[in-house]
Design a protein around this motif. Structure first.
Motif, PDB file in Angstrom:
ATOM      1  N   SER A  31      11.176  23.607  25.777  1.00 57.52           N
ATOM      2  CA  SER A  31      11.459  22.246  25.286  1.00 57.52           C
ATOM      3  C   SER A  31      12.120  21.406  26.374  1.00 57.52           C
ATOM      4  CB  SER A  31      12.321  22.276  24.025  1.00 57.52           C
ATOM      5  OG  SER A  31      13.657  22.626  24.313  1.00 57.52           O
ATOM      6  N   LEU A  34       9.462  20.318  28.912  1.00 60.83           N
ATOM      7  CA  LEU A  34       8.654  19.224  28.367  1.00 60.83           C
ATOM      8  C   LEU A  34       9.449  17.917  28.309  1.00 60.83           C
ATOM      9  CD1 LEU A  34       6.877  21.288  25.595  1.00 60.83           C
ATOM     10  CD2 LEU A  34       5.729  20.128  27.508  1.00 60.83           C
ATOM     11  N   GLN A  35      10.758  18.008  28.071  1.00 58.97           N
ATOM     12  CA  GLN A  35      11.603  16.807  28.088  1.00 58.97           C
ATOM     13  C   GLN A  35      11.677  16.228  29.496  1.00 58.97           C
ATOM     14  OE1 GLN A  35      15.331  17.089  25.596  1.00 58.97           O
ATOM     15  NE2 GLN A  35      14.465  19.116  25.193  1.00 58.97           N
ATOM     16  N   LYS A  39       7.166  14.366  28.113  1.00 61.14           N
ATOM     17  CA  LYS A  39       6.266  14.583  26.981  1.00 61.14           C
ATOM     18  C   LYS A  39       7.037  14.725  25.672  1.00 61.14           C
ATOM     19  CE  LYS A  39       2.772  16.741  29.858  1.00 61.14           C
ATOM     20  NZ  LYS A  39       1.512  16.093  29.585  1.00 61.14           N
ATOM     21  N   TRP A  40       8.209  15.358  25.726  1.00 61.22           N
ATOM     22  CA  TRP A  40       9.070  15.531  24.545  1.00 61.22           C
ATOM     23  C   TRP A  40      10.198  14.527  24.727  1.00 61.22           C
ATOM     24  CZ3 TRP A  40       9.642  21.047  22.307  1.00 61.22           C
ATOM     25  CH2 TRP A  40      10.305  21.019  21.089  1.00 61.22           C
ATOM     26  N   ARG A  41       9.969  13.286  24.268  1.00 59.98           N
ATOM     27  CA  ARG A  41      10.878  12.172  24.561  1.00 59.98           C
ATOM     28  C   ARG A  41      12.238  12.290  23.904  1.00 59.98           C
ATOM     29  NH1 ARG A  41       8.553   6.167  24.434  1.00 59.98           N
ATOM     30  NH2 ARG A  41      10.549   6.004  23.408  1.00 59.98           N
ATOM     31  N   LEU A  43      14.722  14.557  20.917  1.00 61.36           N
ATOM     32  CA  LEU A  43      14.913  15.786  20.149  1.00 61.36           C
ATOM     33  C   LEU A  43      16.204  15.642  19.357  1.00 61.36           C
ATOM     34  CD1 LEU A  43      14.289  18.739  19.438  1.00 61.36           C
ATOM     35  CD2 LEU A  43      15.305  19.397  21.634  1.00 61.36           C
ATOM     36  N   SER A  54      11.466  15.195  16.322  1.00 62.72           N
ATOM     37  CA  SER A  54      11.210  14.958  17.729  1.00 62.72           C
ATOM     38  C   SER A  54      10.188  13.847  17.892  1.00 62.72           C
ATOM     39  CB  SER A  54      10.676  16.230  18.392  1.00 62.72           C
ATOM     40  OG  SER A  54      11.649  17.248  18.365  1.00 62.72           O
ATOM     41  N   PHE A  56       7.232  12.830  20.569  1.00 58.99           N
ATOM     42  CA  PHE A  56       6.414  13.270  21.696  1.00 58.99           C
ATOM     43  C   PHE A  56       5.616  12.093  22.221  1.00 58.99           C
ATOM     44  CE2 PHE A  56       7.370  17.251  19.721  1.00 58.99           C
ATOM     45  CZ  PHE A  56       7.335  18.198  20.735  1.00 58.99           C
ATOM     46  N   LEU A  64      -1.002  17.310  21.943  1.00 63.76           N
ATOM     47  CA  LEU A  64       0.120  17.636  21.057  1.00 63.76           C
ATOM     48  C   LEU A  64      -0.109  18.991  20.396  1.00 63.76           C
ATOM     49  CD1 LEU A  64       2.813  16.859  19.779  1.00 63.76           C
ATOM     50  CD2 LEU A  64       1.510  15.770  17.937  1.00 63.76           C
ATOM     51  N   LEU A  68       2.456  22.170  20.713  1.00 62.59           N
ATOM     52  CA  LEU A  68       3.104  22.755  19.536  1.00 62.59           C
ATOM     53  C   LEU A  68       2.683  24.199  19.314  1.00 62.59           C
ATOM     54  CD1 LEU A  68       2.936  19.743  17.056  1.00 62.59           C
ATOM     55  CD2 LEU A  68       4.881  20.487  18.460  1.00 62.59           C
TER      56      LEU A  68
END
Length: 95
Positions: A31, A34-35, A39-41, A43, A54, A56, A64, A68
């Motif tokens: 995670s 990805l942050q 991509k994982w804006r 959380l 979250s 994304f 996506l 996931l």
């Protein structure tokens, strides 16, 4: 494309602690990667639950789904996905 993803985690009590701890460690590492990639804006922890909300920012449904389904805790998650678009009254602009 932006997506709001709600994840509820339910690790069975039958899974030994060491295995559960390793899954959680790997999930955290993935995670955070990805942050850092953007991509994982966002959380957010859901208070009082083993759950999160979250945001994304990915190219589309397929990316996506790939992200996931590759999460270490995916087999133990109930996931809800909502596509998002900017509201016409929003001051902040989507990047």
């Amino acid at each position: 494309m932006l997506f709001m993803v709600q994840m509820q985690v339910n690790i069975p009590a039958s899974i030994d602690k060491d295995t559960a701890d390793a899954l959680k460690k790997n999930e955290k590492e993935m995670s955070q990667k990805l942050q850092r990639e953007g991509k994982w804006r966002d959380l957010w922890r859901v208070v009082g639950q083993y759950a999160n909300v979250s945001i994304f920012n990915v190219s589309g449904n397929e990316e996506l789904h790939q992200i996931l389904s590759n999460l270490p805790l995916f087999p133990f998650m109930t996931i809800s996905v909502t596509p998002l678009t900017q509201h016409p009254s929003a001051i902040a602009q989507i990047d």
